[in-house]
Write a protein that holds these residues in place. Structure first.
Motif, PDB file in Angstrom:
ATOM      1  N   VAL A  48       0.833  -1.204   0.000  1.00 36.00           N
ATOM      2  CA  VAL A  48       0.000   0.000   0.000  1.00 36.00           C
ATOM      3  C   VAL A  48       0.866   1.253   0.000  1.00 36.00           C
ATOM      4  CG1 VAL A  48      -1.713   1.344   1.273  1.00 36.00           C
ATOM      5  CG2 VAL A  48      -1.905  -1.160   1.172  1.00 36.00           C
ATOM      6  N   SER A  49       1.774   1.344   0.980  1.00 36.23           N
ATOM      7  CA  SER A  49       2.572   2.555   1.107  1.00 36.23           C
ATOM      8  C   SER A  49       3.783   2.294   1.977  1.00 36.23           C
ATOM      9  CB  SER A  49       1.727   3.676   1.712  1.00 36.23           C
ATOM     10  OG  SER A  49       2.463   4.881   1.789  1.00 36.23           O
ATOM     11  N   THR A  58       8.407   8.956   0.597  1.00 40.47           N
ATOM     12  CA  THR A  58       7.220   8.104   0.669  1.00 40.47           C
ATOM     13  C   THR A  58       6.921   7.544  -0.711  1.00 40.47           C
ATOM     14  OG1 THR A  58       5.727   9.968   0.273  1.00 40.47           O
ATOM     15  CG2 THR A  58       6.201   9.424   2.565  1.00 40.47           C
ATOM     16  N   TYR A  59       6.168   6.452  -0.700  1.00 43.36           N
ATOM     17  CA  TYR A  59       5.819   5.817  -1.973  1.00 43.36           C
ATOM     18  C   TYR A  59       4.478   5.128  -1.791  1.00 43.36           C
ATOM     19  CZ  TYR A  59       6.374   3.273  -6.345  1.00 43.36           C
ATOM     20  OH  TYR A  59       6.200   2.788  -7.613  1.00 43.36           O
ATOM     21  N   TYR A  60       3.677   5.149  -2.869  1.00 44.01           N
ATOM     22  CA  TYR A  60       2.331   4.605  -2.780  1.00 44.01           C
ATOM     23  C   TYR A  60       2.025   3.671  -3.935  1.00 44.01           C
ATOM     24  CZ  TYR A  60       1.690   8.500   0.458  1.00 44.01           C
ATOM     25  OH  TYR A  60       1.813   9.380   1.513  1.00 44.01           O
ATOM     26  N   VAL A  64      -3.875   3.621  -4.562  1.00 38.87           N
ATOM     27  CA  VAL A  64      -4.206   4.508  -3.427  1.00 38.87           C
ATOM     28  C   VAL A  64      -3.598   5.891  -3.575  1.00 38.87           C
ATOM     29  CG1 VAL A  64      -4.330   2.483  -1.931  1.00 38.87           C
ATOM     30  CG2 VAL A  64      -2.244   3.871  -1.954  1.00 38.87           C
ATOM     31  N   LYS A  65      -2.791   6.091  -4.585  1.00 41.74           N
ATOM     32  CA  LYS A  65      -2.106   7.371  -4.766  1.00 41.74           C
ATOM     33  C   LYS A  65      -3.121   8.500  -4.886  1.00 41.74           C
ATOM     34  CE  LYS A  65       1.499   6.750  -7.115  1.00 41.74           C
ATOM     35  NZ  LYS A  65       2.432   6.489  -8.240  1.00 41.74           N
ATOM     36  N   PHE A  68      -4.497   8.213  -0.147  1.00 39.68           N
ATOM     37  CA  PHE A  68      -3.896   7.803   1.126  1.00 39.68           C
ATOM     38  C   PHE A  68      -2.635   8.626   1.375  1.00 39.68           C
ATOM     39  CE2 PHE A  68      -5.479   3.100   1.323  1.00 39.68           C
ATOM     40  CZ  PHE A  68      -6.781   3.548   1.115  1.00 39.68           C
ATOM     41  N   THR A  69      -2.355   8.859   2.652  1.00 36.11           N
ATOM     42  CA  THR A  69      -1.137   9.563   3.043  1.00 36.11           C
ATOM     43  C   THR A  69      -0.489   8.845   4.211  1.00 36.11           C
ATOM     44  OG1 THR A  69      -2.075  11.692   2.366  1.00 36.11           O
ATOM     45  CG2 THR A  69      -0.143  11.739   3.811  1.00 36.11           C
ATOM     46  N   ILE A  70       0.769   8.501   4.040  1.00 37.36           N
ATOM     47  CA  ILE A  70       1.524   7.863   5.117  1.00 37.36           C
ATOM     48  C   ILE A  70       2.357   8.926   5.825  1.00 37.36           C
ATOM     49  CG2 ILE A  70       3.511   7.264   3.660  1.00 37.36           C
ATOM     50  CD1 ILE A  70       3.708   4.622   5.233  1.00 37.36           C
ATOM     51  N   LEU A  81      -1.542   5.963   8.623  1.00 34.82           N
ATOM     52  CA  LEU A  81      -2.024   5.899   7.249  1.00 34.82           C
ATOM     53  C   LEU A  81      -3.381   6.590   7.222  1.00 34.82           C
ATOM     54  CD1 LEU A  81      -1.363   4.807   4.394  1.00 34.82           C
ATOM     55  CD2 LEU A  81      -2.869   2.870   4.923  1.00 34.82           C
ATOM     56  N   THR A 104      12.803   3.141   1.673  1.00 31.63           N
ATOM     57  CA  THR A 104      11.492   2.582   1.386  1.00 31.63           C
ATOM     58  C   THR A 104      11.612   1.294   0.582  1.00 31.63           C
ATOM     59  OG1 THR A 104      11.349   3.925  -0.605  1.00 31.63           O
ATOM     60  CG2 THR A 104      10.405   4.851   1.403  1.00 31.63           C
TER      61      THR A 104
END
Length: 124
Positions: A48-49, A58-60, A64-65, A68-70, A81, A104
């Motif tokens: 997911v992230s 960060t990477y998604y 979910v890009k 979503f925000t991690i 998340l 990551t």
């Protein structure tokens, strides 16, 4: 022993939001990248992230890009998340995991410790 405990899952309607948290034990949380994965019924676990040790990278997953925000708070040994604009296909058990390193990673084998998961259900 490192322990990861997820929380924040639940039932939400389409378009709603949830914020997952993952609290970790251990004194070296800030030295590791962290990630979120999910597994829907009958499907394989998927990435997911992920977030680097300092939170600067960060990477998604494409799915979910933009929704979503991690993030992470190293002072609290916690990774988050934030999930917005939720869709039925986001329904899954969500797991946080600790990366074997600072950068990551999107592959589950790169993570050495996992939480027990938290259920997210999006109803239409």
């Amino acid at each position: 022993q490192v322990q990861l405990v997820e929380s924040g899952g639940g039932l939400v309607q389409v378009g709603g939001s949830l914020r997952l948290s993952c609290a970790t034990s251990g004194r070296t949380f800030s030295a590791y990248a962290m990630g979120w994965f999910r597994q829907a019924p009958g499907k394989e676990r998927e990435f997911v992230s992920t977030i680097s040790w300092r939170g600067s990278s960060t990477y998604y997953a494409d799915s979910v890009k933009g929704r979503f925000t991690i993030s992470r708070d190293n002072a609290k040994n916690t990774v988050y998340l934030q999930m917005n604009s939720l869709k039925p296909e986001d329904t899954a058990v969500y797991y946080c995991a600790r990366r074997q390193g600072t950068a990551t990673a999107v592959v589950a084998d790169e993570y050495d410790y996992w939480g027990q998961g938290t259920q997210v259900t999006v109803s239409s």
